[in-house]
Design a protein around this motif. Structure first.
Motif, PDB file in Angstrom:
ATOM      1  N   ALA A  20       0.744  -1.624  -0.410  1.00 21.69           N
ATOM      2  CA  ALA A  20       0.243   0.235  -0.037  1.00 21.69           C
ATOM      3  C   ALA A  20       0.883   1.127   0.172  1.00 21.69           C
ATOM      4  CB  ALA A  20      -0.932  -0.139   1.117  1.00 21.69           C
ATOM      5  N   LEU A  25       2.458   1.033  -3.595  1.00 20.47           N
ATOM      6  CA  LEU A  25       1.307   2.470  -4.045  1.00 20.47           C
ATOM      7  C   LEU A  25       1.067   3.552  -4.388  1.00 20.47           C
ATOM      8  CD1 LEU A  25      -1.092  -0.161  -5.023  1.00 20.47           C
ATOM      9  CD2 LEU A  25       0.125   0.230  -6.287  1.00 20.47           C
ATOM     10  N   ALA A  50      -7.769  11.276  -2.423  1.00 20.78           N
ATOM     11  CA  ALA A  50      -8.118   9.748  -2.956  1.00 20.78           C
ATOM     12  C   ALA A  50      -7.309   8.742  -2.336  1.00 20.78           C
ATOM     13  CB  ALA A  50      -7.598  10.329  -4.778  1.00 20.78           C
ATOM     14  N   LEU A 102      -8.169   8.209   1.484  1.00 22.50           N
ATOM     15  CA  LEU A 102      -8.956   7.671   1.567  1.00 22.50           C
ATOM     16  C   LEU A 102      -9.181   6.553   1.320  1.00 22.50           C
ATOM     17  CD1 LEU A 102     -11.646  10.274   0.395  1.00 22.50           C
ATOM     18  CD2 LEU A 102     -10.977   9.297   2.895  1.00 22.50           C
ATOM     19  N   THR A 103      -8.396   6.046   0.134  1.00 23.43           N
ATOM     20  CA  THR A 103      -8.039   4.166  -0.109  1.00 23.43           C
ATOM     21  C   THR A 103      -7.696   4.015   0.108  1.00 23.43           C
ATOM     22  OG1 THR A 103      -8.676   5.465  -2.255  1.00 23.43           O
ATOM     23  CG2 THR A 103      -8.030   3.252  -2.500  1.00 23.43           C
ATOM     24  N   LEU A 104      -6.212   4.594   0.541  1.00 25.53           N
ATOM     25  CA  LEU A 104      -5.137   3.137   1.447  1.00 25.53           C
ATOM     26  C   LEU A 104      -4.934   3.272   2.805  1.00 25.53           C
ATOM     27  CD1 LEU A 104      -2.824   3.573  -1.581  1.00 25.53           C
ATOM     28  CD2 LEU A 104      -3.909   1.662  -0.863  1.00 25.53           C
ATOM     29  N   ARG A 105      -5.592   3.713   3.679  1.00 26.40           N
ATOM     30  CA  ARG A 105      -5.560   4.143   5.081  1.00 26.40           C
ATOM     31  C   ARG A 105      -5.871   2.829   5.628  1.00 26.40           C
ATOM     32  NH1 ARG A 105      -8.621   5.137   8.800  1.00 26.40           N
ATOM     33  NH2 ARG A 105     -10.343   5.691   7.612  1.00 26.40           N
ATOM     34  N   PRO A 106      -6.792   1.677   5.084  1.00 24.03           N
ATOM     35  CA  PRO A 106      -7.277   1.103   5.883  1.00 24.03           C
ATOM     36  C   PRO A 106      -6.567  -0.487   6.072  1.00 24.03           C
ATOM     37  CG  PRO A 106      -9.298   1.731   4.034  1.00 24.03           C
ATOM     38  CD  PRO A 106      -8.206   2.412   4.274  1.00 24.03           C
ATOM     39  N   VAL A 107      -5.722   0.165   4.903  1.00 22.17           N
ATOM     40  CA  VAL A 107      -4.355  -1.078   5.146  1.00 22.17           C
ATOM     41  C   VAL A 107      -3.042  -0.489   5.740  1.00 22.17           C
ATOM     42  CG1 VAL A 107      -2.817  -2.454   3.650  1.00 22.17           C
ATOM     43  CG2 VAL A 107      -4.955  -1.662   3.420  1.00 22.17           C
ATOM     44  N   VAL A 124      -5.327  14.248  -4.996  1.00 20.28           N
ATOM     45  CA  VAL A 124      -4.720  13.031  -5.273  1.00 20.28           C
ATOM     46  C   VAL A 124      -4.994  12.308  -3.545  1.00 20.28           C
ATOM     47  CG1 VAL A 124      -1.879  12.901  -5.820  1.00 20.28           C
ATOM     48  CG2 VAL A 124      -3.673  11.238  -6.714  1.00 20.28           C
ATOM     49  N   PHE A 156       1.772   6.914  -6.746  1.00 17.25           N
ATOM     50  CA  PHE A 156       0.519   7.727  -7.484  1.00 17.25           C
ATOM     51  C   PHE A 156       1.282   8.989  -7.026  1.00 17.25           C
ATOM     52  CE2 PHE A 156      -1.535   3.638  -8.472  1.00 17.25           C
ATOM     53  CZ  PHE A 156      -1.871   4.220 -10.055  1.00 17.25           C
ATOM     54  N   GLU A 197     -10.927   9.376   9.263  1.00 18.17           N
ATOM     55  CA  GLU A 197     -10.952   9.311   7.515  1.00 18.17           C
ATOM     56  C   GLU A 197     -10.463  10.870   7.246  1.00 18.17           C
ATOM     57  OE1 GLU A 197     -14.408   7.604   7.279  1.00 18.17           O
ATOM     58  OE2 GLU A 197     -15.575   9.492   6.689  1.00 18.17           O
TER      59      GLU A 197
END
Lengths: 227, 227, 227, 227
Positions: free
Chosen positions: B11, B14, B55, B58-63, B52, B18, B150
């Motif tokens: 994570a 990635l 984005a 929000l997308t990767l914070r759970p990991v 970005v 980005f 979040e």
């Protein structure tokens, strides 16, 4: 219109229509109003697109808010929708996208349809579409796994506004939108001959994105109570 | 790829890729499309970066979504991660950052790597990097203590978009990103000789930020169930 | 630094310092980088200010995040803080604001302090400051009454970014920030002779805003468990 | 001022006044500060409007935050408010809108009222107003059905900022605002003779939007505990 699938298809049609109307319409307005700086045109175009995505996803997510065949195909691949649903939603997305392009042309006093003469090809742009779509799939499925599923609206809006800028292709990242953008010979247009290359790279990027999502472990089984 | 640490490292790789692809790629696009106004270029670059970040977090914070060795070092210092984890995540951040810079160069038809010739030195810029990183650490650890973790995504996105403007250095504030930005001779580049000074001031600012966080009492012990 | 009041004062000092550093610093950057269009400078300045407000309020609200003597005075008037607290927080806001202005000047290679020569007077501007501050008080106390108190960050950030544009005075709306902006002879500066008129109208607007809040019934008694 | 209806009417008056002050005031500022690029003026105008809508809806939604006769008429049509309430709120919206236009003119040193000479007519613009209002009704009632009703603020702010760009009419989409914009001969003005055509198309679009909301099944009965 009573059935659940018809409601979902109607939501996809409406959402994709407004999305494409924004992409095409704001491109026309930007080109007319800021004639001296292409970057300023893209800034106007990208901010309008990101802002409308936030609005449309917040609005339609309780029904259905993918607006993108690649996203629907990934949902089919991981078993979250069945084949009938996937085909119906993709059909609605394409019809909505075309409708949005036509309405944008008409609002700005142009013919309903004019084929674009804007050729978009080359290794850099194709790499751009693959990267853009990989990132979009990552963002959609990653953000849906967060505590509050509505945050996907902000994630996707932010991502696409940025991706207009960080990819050389300005990030179409959506086959339905790509087809519809062939129907307007304006700022956002793409020549029909360039469409297949873009769509192919979007499918490649989408598959890579789905792989990344699985590796991250964010979602390995259908899960009806999220999204 | 089954272990928790491998997922976190993936994570970080990635996300940082980005992030840097956006910093570098949007800089190239801005420079090409808005050639007459450096401020407009920075506006485009800063809005894309802020968007970005929203984005990606929000997308990767759970990991795992630090994307920044300074943040990971502070987490190590306050005992929230162990040394093995910290080293792994920082390694992933640097590899991801370099990958992002290379991909951005390739998308825009440039060589994969070209060393930057843009020298960035001087008391004002160094003060800028220290202030920028102090603020970033404050924002990350303060916002994570809020009701909804979040919100750190909006806090960091907003902060960095602003910090591009309020610091004289345009706020690199991230050693991994700084190293990767040496590998592109474009708008966002930094000459390799200027990298050590920037990284040093980022570490100084990060330490001061950690001190401010402790004084505020926002976090005095490891706390696994937040973030 | 152990006492609750000291922590709150430190948060107000830090937050107001970063706020003013952003107002002043982004103004300097905008003026240097976009020399041909004052509107573009104000766009850069207003977006940076709005974005940093979102970040700072999300970050510091769990401790204290008013950053504005008018807001603290209204909180005193409605009984939410006592007089000792109000005086301490306002003192910290002024010290922080001055510090932010000095740091911004230094980051951009200017003298630590230079008195502004930018005169800002006239009926239109004074009306602007009253309207701007009325609106700000309405937004702060209205949004704090919403379901999720953290939304005050987005409300205030959005409001101030807009108020830079819809008021003729560019919406200082904050006595501490106004004083500090007298200490920089750059884009965001205000001549010391113009400060009293601005502050007076901010107090008038703040009182009107407090009256509007009471009429709306949003808050008629101290309420410790919100905000 | 004690009654619930009076409080709601006061909130509608205040909110619509600040909305129109922003539309008109930021238009004047944009025209003066960015004289060489109409697109940049519209960018400044649209971002200020979107940002203030987020702030105003977050602030006033706990009381009443429609600011738009079309929205109130749809709420009457679906039975969420009675006729007395609808008439009162629409009256308050019109009074507030006129007040906002007058205050904006005065802040910028203009006469309190000057009739606009900016004619806005034609098939494309009328189609634009219908599409814009259809979308606005869809967004308002769709977003209110989401998990957290406060997200309607971000949905409407994002939608309107985008709609300034994707419609040829720059999306007035609000009869009260349209009337008030006839009272300023500046960027945001509309000649009185063009007002009836715009309002008619807004009503048509609003009716179509209400139909789309019903088809989506988002809301088929009054529901007091949401919004």
């Amino acid at each position: 219109m009573r059935s659940e699938l018809a409601r979902k298809a109607f939501a996809e049609l409406l959402g994709t229509a407004f999305l494409v109307a924004t992409v095409v319409g704001s491109g026309i307005a930007a080109q007319r109003l800021s004639p001296r700086d292409t970057g300023l045109q893209l800034l106007e175009n990208s901010l309008a697109t990101g802002a409308v995505l936030v609005a449309l996803i917040l609005t339609l997510r309780p029904v259905s808010a993918s607006f993108n065949p690649v996203v629907t195909l990934v949902e089919r691949a991981i078993g979250r929708v069945d084949s009938t649903t996937a085909v119906s939603l993709i059909g609605a997305q394409v019809v909505g996208a075309v409708l949005g392009s036509v309405v944008a042309n008409l609002m700005f006093g142009l013919h309903a349809v004019t084929l674009s003469t804007h050729h978009r090809t080359g290794d850099g742009l194709w790499l751009g579409e693959a990267v853009a779509t990989l990132g979009l799939v990552l963002v959609v499925f990653g953000a849906l796994a967060a505590d509050h599923a509505e945050t996907v609206a902000y994630a996707v809006g932010g991502y696409i506004a940025a991706a207009y800028w960080f990819t050389s292709s300005t990030s179409f990242a959506n086959p339905a939108v790509t087809i519809a953008r062939a129907l307007t010979d304006t700022f956002a247009g793409i020549a029909p001959a360039s469409v297949p290359g873009f769509v192919l790279m979007q499918l490649v990027g989408g598959a890579l994105g789905a792989g990344a999502v699985l590796l991250l472990g964010a979602r390995t089984a259908p899960d009806g109570d999220r999204a």
